[in-house]
Motif scaffolding. Structure first.
Motif, PDB file in Angstrom:
ATOM      1  N   ILE A  68       0.868  -1.184   0.000  1.00  0.00           N
ATOM      2  CA  ILE A  68       0.000   0.000   0.000  1.00  0.00           C
ATOM      3  C   ILE A  68       0.903   1.232   0.000  1.00  0.00           C
ATOM      4  O   ILE A  68       1.860   1.303   0.776  1.00  0.00           O
ATOM      5  CB  ILE A  68      -0.875   0.000   1.291  1.00  0.00           C
ATOM      6  N   ARG A  88      -1.404   8.086  -1.290  1.00  0.00           N
ATOM      7  CA  ARG A  88      -2.354   8.461  -2.344  1.00  0.00           C
ATOM      8  C   ARG A  88      -2.359   9.962  -2.501  1.00  0.00           C
ATOM      9  O   ARG A  88      -2.427  10.698  -1.525  1.00  0.00           O
ATOM     10  CB  ARG A  88      -3.769   8.026  -1.977  1.00  0.00           C
ATOM     11  N   HIS A 112     -14.813   2.089   0.933  1.00  0.00           N
ATOM     12  CA  HIS A 112     -14.975   0.783   0.289  1.00  0.00           C
ATOM     13  C   HIS A 112     -14.644  -0.344   1.263  1.00  0.00           C
ATOM     14  O   HIS A 112     -13.941  -0.143   2.254  1.00  0.00           O
ATOM     15  CB  HIS A 112     -14.065   0.649  -0.953  1.00  0.00           C
ATOM     16  N   ASP A 156     -12.681  -3.944   0.675  1.00  0.00           N
ATOM     17  CA  ASP A 156     -11.779  -4.367  -0.404  1.00  0.00           C
ATOM     18  C   ASP A 156     -12.419  -5.417  -1.314  1.00  0.00           C
ATOM     19  O   ASP A 156     -13.051  -6.357  -0.844  1.00  0.00           O
ATOM     20  CB  ASP A 156     -10.472  -4.914   0.183  1.00  0.00           C
ATOM     21  N   LEU A 192      -3.427  -4.404   7.888  1.00  0.00           N
ATOM     22  CA  LEU A 192      -2.520  -3.456   7.238  1.00  0.00           C
ATOM     23  C   LEU A 192      -1.511  -2.974   8.273  1.00  0.00           C
ATOM     24  O   LEU A 192      -1.888  -2.495   9.343  1.00  0.00           O
ATOM     25  CB  LEU A 192      -3.317  -2.276   6.663  1.00  0.00           C
ATOM     26  N   MET A 223       1.806  -0.499   8.696  1.00  0.00           N
ATOM     27  CA  MET A 223       2.540   0.576   8.046  1.00  0.00           C
ATOM     28  C   MET A 223       4.028   0.463   8.346  1.00  0.00           C
ATOM     29  O   MET A 223       4.434   0.308   9.502  1.00  0.00           O
ATOM     30  CB  MET A 223       2.036   1.942   8.528  1.00  0.00           C
ATOM     31  N   THR A 261      -6.464   6.823   7.917  1.00  0.00           N
ATOM     32  CA  THR A 261      -7.509   5.949   7.366  1.00  0.00           C
ATOM     33  C   THR A 261      -8.747   6.039   8.256  1.00  0.00           C
ATOM     34  O   THR A 261      -8.618   6.041   9.488  1.00  0.00           O
ATOM     35  CB  THR A 261      -7.007   4.490   7.259  1.00  0.00           C
ATOM     36  N   TRP A 299      -1.720   6.964  11.541  1.00  0.00           N
ATOM     37  CA  TRP A 299      -0.668   5.943  11.484  1.00  0.00           C
ATOM     38  C   TRP A 299       0.646   6.440  12.062  1.00  0.00           C
ATOM     39  O   TRP A 299       0.948   7.639  11.982  1.00  0.00           O
ATOM     40  CB  TRP A 299      -0.425   5.536  10.028  1.00  0.00           C
ATOM     41  N   TRP A 320      -8.764  -5.329  10.478  1.00  0.00           N
ATOM     42  CA  TRP A 320     -10.199  -5.066  10.392  1.00  0.00           C
ATOM     43  C   TRP A 320     -10.976  -6.222   9.775  1.00  0.00           C
ATOM     44  O   TRP A 320     -10.401  -7.109   9.149  1.00  0.00           O
ATOM     45  CB  TRP A 320     -10.477  -3.762   9.663  1.00  0.00           C
ATOM     46  N   HIS A 340     -13.768   1.337   4.720  1.00  0.00           N
ATOM     47  CA  HIS A 340     -12.665   2.224   5.085  1.00  0.00           C
ATOM     48  C   HIS A 340     -12.308   3.106   3.908  1.00  0.00           C
ATOM     49  O   HIS A 340     -12.679   2.813   2.760  1.00  0.00           O
ATOM     50  CB  HIS A 340     -11.445   1.401   5.532  1.00  0.00           C
ATOM     51  N   ALA A 390      -8.720   5.622   2.743  1.00  0.00           N
ATOM     52  CA  ALA A 390      -7.451   6.265   3.059  1.00  0.00           C
ATOM     53  C   ALA A 390      -7.580   7.698   2.576  1.00  0.00           C
ATOM     54  O   ALA A 390      -7.934   7.932   1.412  1.00  0.00           O
ATOM     55  CB  ALA A 390      -6.325   5.548   2.337  1.00  0.00           C
ATOM     56  N   ARG A 433       4.713   7.254   2.579  1.00  0.00           N
ATOM     57  CA  ARG A 433       3.714   6.309   3.130  1.00  0.00           C
ATOM     58  C   ARG A 433       3.865   4.950   2.457  1.00  0.00           C
ATOM     59  O   ARG A 433       3.790   4.840   1.232  1.00  0.00           O
ATOM     60  CB  ARG A 433       2.308   6.854   2.888  1.00  0.00           C
ATOM     61  N   ARG A 444      -0.316  -5.038   3.229  1.00  0.00           N
ATOM     62  CA  ARG A 444      -1.668  -5.514   3.567  1.00  0.00           C
ATOM     63  C   ARG A 444      -1.795  -6.992   3.242  1.00  0.00           C
ATOM     64  O   ARG A 444      -1.462  -7.425   2.141  1.00  0.00           O
ATOM     65  CB  ARG A 444      -2.700  -4.720   2.754  1.00  0.00           C
TER      66      ARG A 444
END
Ligand code: SIN
Length: 347
Positions: free
Chosen positions: A120, A123, A138, A140, A153, A155, A165, A272, A280, A287, A289, A299, A303
């Motif tokens: 990940i 963005r 969304h 996933d 996930l 980080m 997030t 984060w 989750w 969720h 981001a 970042r 995941r």
């Protein structure tokens, strides 16, 4: 060019992997857990409910050191609270793969290069622009026949600010509808389509592994562990409600989006830090981001997820959050009455 355009490259592209076949996953590990979660919670130095409806932060626990009993209890906590957060985790990528495999068959996102995890990244952009994909709430890849259940996930690096997030509870979102409206939605099916993500990926230089599919899933589904009714609304992938006419479907979907976007009381925003984890339940949580405003190269996360059951709705074996609270309170009252009447009986 709009990213969702059908171009000659799109028409010429041959995805390398076949379509996934439906399968019945192994029994959910949360169903093996001690309901008191004694082994897991005894290990924690602090257990904080981040908001009333969703999110628990566990402190003092390393995922790398959990026993199997504690892993089962963690799955139960995730199923009950939607998302569990932990910071400063020392788990390696290999250990993260092993942890995912403990819970079931590892999921593979159609855009996932490594078979075991998705990398990940940050963005960019503005979610208000046309074709900004991925900045919307969304769950996933819900278009799969067996969409993911438990998703973790971790980080690796994070910017000093930005890239948070947001998670929102879909069981609470169902509960906040009026009982009349809840009944009207029960039994409907939503079509979850991969078309937009496929086009957006291909036109953005990606190489999706599988051809896009569309799958109808119950709009209200039953959680296999908690038995709660879930409003399985996913604005990124749902394009219609099957049983309704076109206008009816678009207005109901527009209402559900407004219902979700207004649900600040049913969500949690996670900031984060390097080594932080969000674990989750992709069945009962959506969720997003938050993109933009930071250096995206700062970042990066890993995941992992497992395939879940085919979503189902069992009206006889599910209840809303309020119904569950009422039932449990009635049980407590019965017990209290029983206990207080005992001295009289004995006298
Ligand atoms: C995802 O959509 O699964 C990734 C969430 C994030 O980048 O925070």
């Amino acid at each position: 060019m709009a990213l969702n355009t059908i171009t000659p490259q799109v028409l010429a592209y041959k995805p390398p992997h076949p379509k996934l076949e439906e399968f019945v996953p192994a029994r959910d590990r949360a169903l093996f857990a001690d309901p008191t979660k004694a082994a897991l919670l005894a290990e924690a130095s602090a257990i904080e409910e981040v908001t009333p409806y969703i999110g628990t932060e566990l402190k003092g626990i390393q995922l790398s050191k959990l026993t199997d009993a504690q892993k089962d209890e963690l799955a139960l906590l995730v199923a009950e609270r939607g998302v569990v957060f932990l910071r400063d985790q020392d788990i390696t990528l290999d250990q993260q793969h092993q942890l995912a495999s403990y819970y079931g068959k590892q999921d593979r996102d159609p855009h996932q290069e490594n078979p075991n995890h998705v990398t990940i990244i940050g963005r960019d952009g503005n979610i208000r622009q046309h074709d900004h994909f991925g900045g919307e709430f969304h769950a996933d890849h819900s278009f799969e026949v067996n969409p993911p259940s438990y998703t973790l996930l971790r980080m690796v690096k994070t910017p000093p600010s930005g890239g948070d997030t947001v998670f929102t509870s879909l069981s609470a979102l169902f509960d906040k509808l009026s009982p009349r409206f809840q009944k009207a939605l029960e039994g409907l099916h939503a079509r979850h389509s991969a078309d937009r993500s496929y086009l957006s990926s291909l036109n953005g230089g990606g190489h999706p592994l599988r051809a896009p599919i569309a799958t109808a899933h119950p709009l209200i589904r039953t959680h296999p562990v908690t038995g709660l009714k879930i409003l399985a609304y996913n604005p990124t992938f749902i394009d219609r409600i099957q049983e309704l006419n076109g206008q009816e479907s678009s207005h109901i979907l527009a209402f559900l989006r407004e219902h979700l976007l207004n649900a600040d009381d049913l969500g949690v925003r996670w900031k984060w830090t390097p080594g932080a984890v969000a674990f989750w339940d992709n069945r009962s949580v959506v969720h997003k981001a938050l993109p933009g405003g930071y250096d995206v190269t700062l970042r990066e996360g890993k995941r992992t997820a497992i395939f879940g059951e085919r979503p189902f709705f069992d009206p006889d074996k599910s209840e809303s959050l309020s119904q569950r609270t009422e039932r449990l309170n009635a049980g407590k009252k019965d017990t209290a009455t029983h206990v207080s009447s005992e001295p009289e009986l004995n006298n």
